[in-house]
Design an enzyme around this catalytic site. Structure first.
Site, PDB file in Angstrom:
ATOM      1  N   TYR A 111      -5.252  -6.646  -1.351  1.00 55.75           N
ATOM      2  CA  TYR A 111      -4.818  -5.423  -0.671  1.00 55.75           C
ATOM      3  C   TYR A 111      -5.706  -4.272  -1.126  1.00 55.75           C
ATOM      4  CZ  TYR A 111      -2.011  -2.678   2.363  1.00 55.75           C
ATOM      5  OH  TYR A 111      -1.637  -1.885   3.408  1.00 55.75           O
ATOM      6  N   ARG A 164      -5.387   3.932  12.753  1.00 59.04           N
ATOM      7  CA  ARG A 164      -5.558   4.758  11.551  1.00 59.04           C
ATOM      8  C   ARG A 164      -5.413   3.863  10.326  1.00 59.04           C
ATOM      9  NH1 ARG A 164      -2.654   7.573   7.214  1.00 59.04           N
ATOM     10  NH2 ARG A 164      -2.010   5.429   7.257  1.00 59.04           N
ATOM     11  N   LYS A 182      -0.099  -6.819   4.103  1.00 56.92           N
ATOM     12  CA  LYS A 182       1.247  -6.313   3.802  1.00 56.92           C
ATOM     13  C   LYS A 182       2.246  -7.464   3.678  1.00 56.92           C
ATOM     14  CE  LYS A 182       0.990  -1.681   3.960  1.00 56.92           C
ATOM     15  NZ  LYS A 182       1.545  -0.729   2.987  1.00 56.92           N
ATOM     16  N   GLU A 253       2.881   0.074  11.047  1.00 58.83           N
ATOM     17  CA  GLU A 253       1.876   0.275   9.997  1.00 58.83           C
ATOM     18  C   GLU A 253       0.575   0.821  10.564  1.00 58.83           C
ATOM     19  OE1 GLU A 253       0.935   0.477   6.156  1.00 58.83           O
ATOM     20  OE2 GLU A 253       2.757  -0.571   6.760  1.00 58.83           O
ATOM     21  N   ASP A 254       0.076   1.898   9.984  1.00 60.06           N
ATOM     22  CA  ASP A 254      -1.240   2.450  10.275  1.00 60.06           C
ATOM     23  C   ASP A 254      -1.450   2.807  11.746  1.00 60.06           C
ATOM     24  OD1 ASP A 254      -1.746   2.310   7.625  1.00 60.06           O
ATOM     25  OD2 ASP A 254      -3.336   0.828   7.722  1.00 60.06           O
ATOM     26  N   ASP A 276       6.064   2.538   7.417  1.00 60.78           N
ATOM     27  CA  ASP A 276       5.733   2.517   5.994  1.00 60.78           C
ATOM     28  C   ASP A 276       4.886   3.709   5.582  1.00 60.78           C
ATOM     29  OD1 ASP A 276       5.721   1.248   3.382  1.00 60.78           O
ATOM     30  OD2 ASP A 276       3.625   0.776   3.764  1.00 60.78           O
ATOM     31  N   ASP A 277       4.003   4.167   6.451  1.00 64.18           N
ATOM     32  CA  ASP A 277       3.128   5.287   6.106  1.00 64.18           C
ATOM     33  C   ASP A 277       3.921   6.586   5.937  1.00 64.18           C
ATOM     34  OD1 ASP A 277       0.583   3.799   6.419  1.00 64.18           O
ATOM     35  OD2 ASP A 277       1.278   3.652   8.480  1.00 64.18           O
ATOM     36  N   ASN A 416      -6.147   6.288   0.225  1.00 62.95           N
ATOM     37  CA  ASN A 416      -6.738   4.959   0.099  1.00 62.95           C
ATOM     38  C   ASN A 416      -7.867   4.792   1.106  1.00 62.95           C
ATOM     39  OD1 ASN A 416      -5.232   3.581  -1.947  1.00 62.95           O
ATOM     40  ND2 ASN A 416      -3.476   3.554  -0.565  1.00 62.95           N
ATOM     41  N   ASN A 460       1.527   2.847  -5.249  1.00 63.03           N
ATOM     42  CA  ASN A 460       1.296   1.902  -4.161  1.00 63.03           C
ATOM     43  C   ASN A 460       2.610   1.598  -3.456  1.00 63.03           C
ATOM     44  OD1 ASN A 460       0.773  -0.617  -2.671  1.00 63.03           O
ATOM     45  ND2 ASN A 460      -1.152  -0.666  -3.821  1.00 63.03           N
TER      46      ASN A 460
END
Length: 559
Positions: A111, A164, A182, A253-254, A276-277, A416, A460
């Site tokens: 990861y 993203r 993930k 996610e993202d 999650d972000d 990150n 994290n």
């Protein structure tokens, strides 16, 4: 059911009779069943494996040592990533055994930070598909495509559209590395069964011209789908998931800011889902702040936080901090005034044009400040949190100013991968004379400064989302609430020991993350029962029930 059939169904969710069991090359080529050279003589006879494997038999521990030696012999983190993904595709049980027992060493490879670079090169290192690809060209057929996935009891889905990826921007279909990564952490960090996990990539195109020009780009070579067509594809996906996997948790996610907030608002109260972000990042950052306050001997009500970056991560953290302040008796109005943002146009203040509704909540009366350093001098925040993806934006002047205004300044450089961090751990300690309480999004090595060794904490999301997911799955919660992430943050902060704090570490060691995830899962499941969201019967001993659900990657006997 025979011993073998029971063992196999426990691991895969598929009950097979001995007659249906794959044999020969078929079982060797099945990563969920393959044991490599660990197959015993009896198993080799029954499964027609004699002659297909070298004659020597190795225990799983010996196999793991061979894997570790090979990983350590590879100089490039990307080569290490490719090797471990090949292991995952060949022998899933050995992969997870190796990861779990060497998490601190290997998580940065599977990861962050390595997964970011792997995503940038995803089409160039592509070996085997590891999830479901749903493209804009599949509109009207999404449910049928999902039915091609061989496992039918899916409990957690991580989905991205690749717009993203970390702090790297639009990587389109190359973003599949994130859902895969993930979900490997769901299993490694919280023991969620691998067979319950489904990575999904919504391929709606990319606006990254470099990728469109790349002959090895794996996605649709077209501009991104937008507007009603985009929303219709996402809606079709959600409806298909509800029809096929009624107990599945969906983790967004993202996604880019303009879609992430919309989808969270649209689906949070309709299906079992979270972003999650926004929520995971908010929770892990709040946990770090709680632990930092044990060092500074301050209260949450005394904090003033300045964010570098005003996207989904920053907004999620601010929302969680405000939740904590309100829980301590502060009014919502006062809590909001404790959080300030600097974006690409400077300090976010009242009256500035072009503010979206999320930024407007934190737009307070104040003269303009064009730079982050000026904002630090004007506001004198107790904590600065970097979520901008702008490497080096916490300059020496910023860090020195924080140390001037506060005895124990809180410095969170959370962007990150490592190359995007607002400052390094060494810079944070050096420019605050060793007084910073530091955390980062990607790992940094311990820092020696004036005779003392500091062990920087890593904020994290892996500390949060696997445990939350495990609790949601165990309770079969119909929703994921903000309160679950708040309780997860408090639970995580309570797992930080005094020994950790003495080293400057405000998160537990990664080696203890499965125990941490278990405690978070229990707290989340308990809250689901209290909120009336759980559809599973509550066991007499919730902790014992969840613990026995956690996957342990040991080989089963096939005879």
């Amino acid at each position: 059911m025979t011993v073998f059939e029971n063992a196999l169904s426990t691991h895969t969710g598929i009950a097979l009779s001995v007659e249906e069991l794959p044999t020969g090359c078929a079982i060797i080529n099945n990563p969920r069943l393959n044991k490599g050279m660990a197959f015993t003589l009896e198993e080799r006879d029954v499964l027609n494996l004699r002659g297909l494997l070298p004659p020597r038999i190795y225990a799983q521990d010996d196999q793991m040592q061979r894997i570790l030696r090979r990983v350590r012999d590879l100089a490039s983190p990307l080569d290490q990533f490719v090797y471990l993904m090949a292991l995952h595709n060949r022998n899933e049980t050995l992969f997870y055994r190796t990861i779990i027992e060497n998490l601190e060493e290997l998580m940065p490879i599977i990861y962050t930070p390595t997964v970011g670079y792997a995503c940038q090169k995803y089409g160039h290192i592509f070996q085997d598909p590891q999830g479901i690809y749903l493209s804009a060209a599949d509109k009207g057929d999404i449910k049928n495509l999902l039915q091609n996935w061989p496992i039918k009891d899916v409990r957690v889905i991580v989905v991205t559209d690749g717009e993203r990826i970390l702090g790297l921007g639009d990587l389109g279909a190359f973003g599949m590395g994130i859902p895969v990564g993930k979900l490997s952490l769901y299993t490694a960090c919280a023991g969620v069964l691998p067979d319950h996990c489904l990575p999904v990539l919504l391929d709606v195109g990319t606006n990254n011209q470099k990728l469109l020009d790349d002959p090895f780009y794996t996605g649709l070579p077209q501009a991104r789908l937008t507007g009603e067509a985009y929303d219709a594809l996402v809606e079709e996906f959600i409806q298909a998931v509800q029809a096929l996997y009624p107990h599945a948790l969906v983790q967004f996610e993202d996604f880019a800011n303009h879609n992430a907030f919309r989808m969270l608002e649209k689906y949070q109260d309709r299906i079992c889902s979270f972003n999650d972000d926004i929520q995971g990042t908010g929770s892990v950052a709040l946990a770090g702040l709680y632990a930092a306050l044990r060092i500074s001997r301050k209260s949450i009500a005394e904090q003033k936080v300045l964010f570098m970056g005003a996207g989904e991560a920053g907004m999620g953290i601010a929302h969680m901090i405000c939740t904590a302040m309100i829980a301590e008796g502060m009014s919502e109005t006062e809590a909001l005034k404790r959080c300030w943002f600097v974006d690409s146009r400077g300090l976010v203040i009242a009256g500035r044009d072009g503010l979206n509704k999320h930024k407007a909540l934190y737009a307070h009366e104040h003269p303009p400040a064009e730079s982050f350093l000026q904002a630090v001098h004007d506001l004198k925040p107790t904590a600065i949190i970097g979520v901008s993806g702008q490497a080096g934006s916490f300059t020496s002047e910023v860090l020195e100013a924080m140390a001037t205004y506060h005895e124990r300044p809180v410095i969170f450089a959370l962007s990150n991968p490592t190359s995007k961090a607002e400052c390094t751990a060494e810079q944070a300690y050096k420019h605050t004379e060793g007084r910073a309480i530091f955390a980062s999004g990607s790992p940094f090595a311990p820092v020696d400064y004036k005779g003392r060794q500091f062990v920087p904490g890593q904020g994290n999301n892996a500390y949060i989302f696997p445990g939350v997911g495990l609790g949601v799955i165990a309770a079969q919660s119909t929703r994921v609430t903000d309160q679950m992430f708040f309780i997860a943050a408090k639970t995580l902060s309570e797992q930080v020991s005094e020994t950790d704090l003495e080293k400057g570490r405000i998160y537990p060691a990664l080696s203890s993350i499965r125990a941490v995830s278990l405690q978070i899962a229990v707290a989340v499941a308990q809250l689901a029962y209290e909120q009336g969201l759980a559809s599973a019967a509550k066991p007499d001993d919730l902790l014992a029930d969840i613990q026995q659900r956690m996957y342990e990657p040991h080989y089963r006997s096939y005879v």
